[in-house]
Design an enzyme around this catalytic site. Structure first.
Site, mmCIF file in Angstrom:
data_model
loop_
_atom_site.group_PDB
_atom_site.id
_atom_site.type_symbol
_atom_site.label_atom_id
_atom_site.label_comp_id
_atom_site.label_asym_id
_atom_site.label_seq_id
_atom_site.Cartn_x
_atom_site.Cartn_y
_atom_site.Cartn_z
ATOM 1 N N ASP A 8 -15.835 -5.916 3.234
ATOM 2 C CA ASP A 8 -16.906 -4.743 3.665
ATOM 3 C C ASP A 8 -17.014 -3.538 2.702
ATOM 4 O O ASP A 8 -16.143 -3.263 1.834
ATOM 5 C CB ASP A 8 -16.292 -4.190 4.880
ATOM 6 C CG ASP A 8 -17.232 -3.515 5.871
ATOM 7 O OD1 ASP A 8 -17.509 -2.589 5.554
ATOM 8 O OD2 ASP A 8 -17.404 -3.694 6.957
ATOM 9 N N CYS A 46 -4.510 -4.262 7.376
ATOM 10 C CA CYS A 46 -4.599 -5.198 8.637
ATOM 11 C C CYS A 46 -3.890 -4.547 9.952
ATOM 12 O O CYS A 46 -2.792 -4.786 10.131
ATOM 13 C CB CYS A 46 -4.271 -6.579 8.418
ATOM 14 S SG CYS A 46 -4.919 -7.574 6.967
ATOM 15 N N ALA A 47 -4.345 -3.282 10.420
ATOM 16 C CA ALA A 47 -3.511 -2.273 11.121
ATOM 17 C C ALA A 47 -3.468 -2.962 12.452
ATOM 18 O O ALA A 47 -2.337 -2.481 13.257
ATOM 19 C CB ALA A 47 -4.260 -1.093 11.141
ATOM 20 N N LYS A 89 2.687 -0.331 12.798
ATOM 21 C CA LYS A 89 3.352 0.406 11.447
ATOM 22 C C LYS A 89 2.371 1.273 10.856
ATOM 23 O O LYS A 89 2.971 2.130 10.060
ATOM 24 C CB LYS A 89 3.244 -1.122 10.550
ATOM 25 C CG LYS A 89 4.429 -2.178 10.531
ATOM 26 C CD LYS A 89 4.144 -3.284 9.982
ATOM 27 C CE LYS A 89 3.291 -4.327 10.451
ATOM 28 N NZ LYS A 89 3.731 -4.906 11.904
ATOM 29 N N ASP A 122 -0.263 -6.570 5.997
ATOM 30 C CA ASP A 122 0.536 -7.171 6.975
ATOM 31 C C ASP A 122 -0.456 -8.176 7.408
ATOM 32 O O ASP A 122 -1.240 -8.087 8.664
ATOM 33 C CB ASP A 122 1.036 -6.170 8.115
ATOM 34 C CG ASP A 122 2.005 -7.125 9.041
ATOM 35 O OD1 ASP A 122 2.322 -8.280 8.875
ATOM 36 O OD2 ASP A 122 1.688 -6.404 10.346
ATOM 37 N N CYS A 153 4.594 -12.346 9.645
ATOM 38 C CA CYS A 153 5.719 -12.670 10.305
ATOM 39 C C CYS A 153 5.565 -14.238 10.406
ATOM 40 O O CYS A 153 5.894 -14.714 11.694
ATOM 41 C CB CYS A 153 5.576 -11.881 11.703
ATOM 42 S SG CYS A 153 3.836 -12.066 12.474
#
Length: 432
Positions: free
Chosen positions: A296, A241-242, A247, A312, A365
């Site tokens: 996908d 999950c860029a 990161k 993330d 987070c």
């Protein structure tokens, strides 16, 4: 407009600037869009507002959103955005009567005297802590009332400005020396070996060291997630999950721009922001991939091939309330429940990419157990081929001394970072 001379931290403003601040505040308080997006759009549409005036608007809006229940109680029943702004300036910023001259009517002036004299008596713990009641109940159950008080106080302070030295281009000591020599006050972060914390909020977009890719803005807590992944040269690594790639860039630098680093995301706009950042950082091993969802076909092609996978996960973001205080008013029990379903699905899909002996890091987070421990516990129960590793031990291997135990939990009032959770999982070589 400039800072008032009679007291530090106060402003002298015009009627026009008050009108702008009221308009922005009204838009933010609809809670239809993130506060930072509302501010950015308004400033794009009103380019005549100068840098210093924008600072006044942003400080006032974020101050009010952080302390919304307190300010609303002081301002009276069903206060309008202008009422909230005036009450905040009087009580939150401590403006003197003189600073309101020429900005308010005689009736408002009298009302402000009442606001100044009003005693705040919270109706309950949520109002006392400036948290919605549902979130107060959840956090109190998890942390206890005393710790929750400290946590809420931590959230009501603005976040420091942290940078990550790009170790492909510069080491941290050199970066610190460069800042000091250019008049920027900087110090090493407490935990992250590549982290630098600046005093204040200097403009950095045009700084030579930013332009040449020597650093990126990244919270110290976020940097520690990269150390949990611990990617090595030549590996195949996936940032599942860029987003805009903060990161991702760190992982690429830790890999010394070798191997293959896939940056998956469902947002083309976010991935587009990553590409110029890759170029500035000097990375050639990053491959941004737009996916429709976690199932996908582009994801499935990497099944069983990845050495390291970072998830993330999309989450409530409630660990970032220092930076995004509007999130506490925009989230709800229903939105958190939707998030947990999404998190479980993403973690399941990402796990399929990990090869035997490979590592899977799940992070959010958020501070809520529903999005953190509960998701990991359910995953471990249904995936006997994965086992938990000690986050503390993984960090210690890399010289990061942090007493966190098996799972990483970062809290703003304890660690002075954003709130983060992370668990490190390894796929057993024998398949469990």
């Amino acid at each position: 407009m400039e800072r008032g001379s009679d007291a530090p931290g106060q402003w002298t403003v015009s009627r026009g600037l008050m009108a702008h601040a009221t308009q922005v505040l009204a838009a933010v308080l609809s809670f239809e869009h993130p506060a930072d997006a509302v501010l950015s759009r308004y400033f794009r549409e009103h380019r005549e507002i100068g840098h210093r005036d924008r600072g006044f608007i942003a400080e006032a809006v974020y101050g009010i959103v952080r302390r919304l229940r307190w300010v609303a109680r002081l301002a009276g029943v069903k206060p309008l955005p202008r009422d909230l702004l005036l009450a905040w300036l009087a009580r939150g910023e401590g403006w003197s009567s003189k600073q309101f001259e020429g900005l308010v009517s005689a009736a408002e002036f009298r009302w402000l005297e009442e606001v100044r004299a009003k005693r705040f008596e919270p109706a309950g713990l949520g109002e006392a802590l400036d948290l919605p009641d549902w979130l107060t109940v959840r956090l109190s159950a998890e942390y206890g009332d005393d710790a929750l008080q400290a946590l809420a106080n931590g959230f009501n302070r603005s976040a420091p400005l942290d940078l990550r030295a790009n170790l492909l281009k510069i080491n941290r000591d050199t970066l610190l020396q460069e800042f000091v020599s250019s008049g920027v006050e900087a110090s090493p972060c407490r935990y992250s070996p590549c982290g630098v914390r600046l005093a204040g909020k200097p403009a950095l977009q045009k700084h030579p060291l930013f332009i040449n890719g020597s650093f990126e803005v990244q919270d110290e807590g976020s940097q520690l997630l990269g150390y949990l992944v611990q990617p090595r040269r030549g590996e195949l690594v996936v940032d599942f999950c860029a987003g805009a790639g903060g990161k991702t860039l760190q992982l690429g630098a830790m890999m010394r721009s070798t191997g293959r680093l896939y940056a998956f995301d469902v947002s083309e706009r976010r991935l587009a922001k990553l590409k110029p950042r890759m170029a500035r950082a000097g990375l050639s091993n990053v491959h941004p991939v737009l996916i429709a969802h976690e199932r996908d076909a582009k994801v499935k092609r990497l099944a069983g091939k990845a050495d390291r996978v970072l998830v993330d996960a999309p989450c409530s973001g409630l660990g970032t309330l220092r930076r995004n205080p509007d999130l506490k008013w925009r989230q709800s029990p229903e939105s958190v429940a939707e998030m947990t379903l999404k998190q479980q699905a993403i973690l399941d899909a990402a796990a399929n990419l990990v090869k035997p002996g490979g590592r899977l890091v799940y992070a959010t987070c958020s501070l809520l157990a529903d999005e953190n421990e509960a998701v990991v516990d359910a995953f471990v129960a249904s995936h006997p081929d994965f086992e938990l590793m000690s986050a503390q031990a993984v960090l210690a291997e890399q010289g990061v001394a942090l007493d966190c135990g098996e799972r990483l939990r970062l809290l703003p009032h304890v660690h002075d970072t954003d709130g983060f959770f992370a668990a490190v999982l390894e796929r057993k070589r024998d398949g469990g």
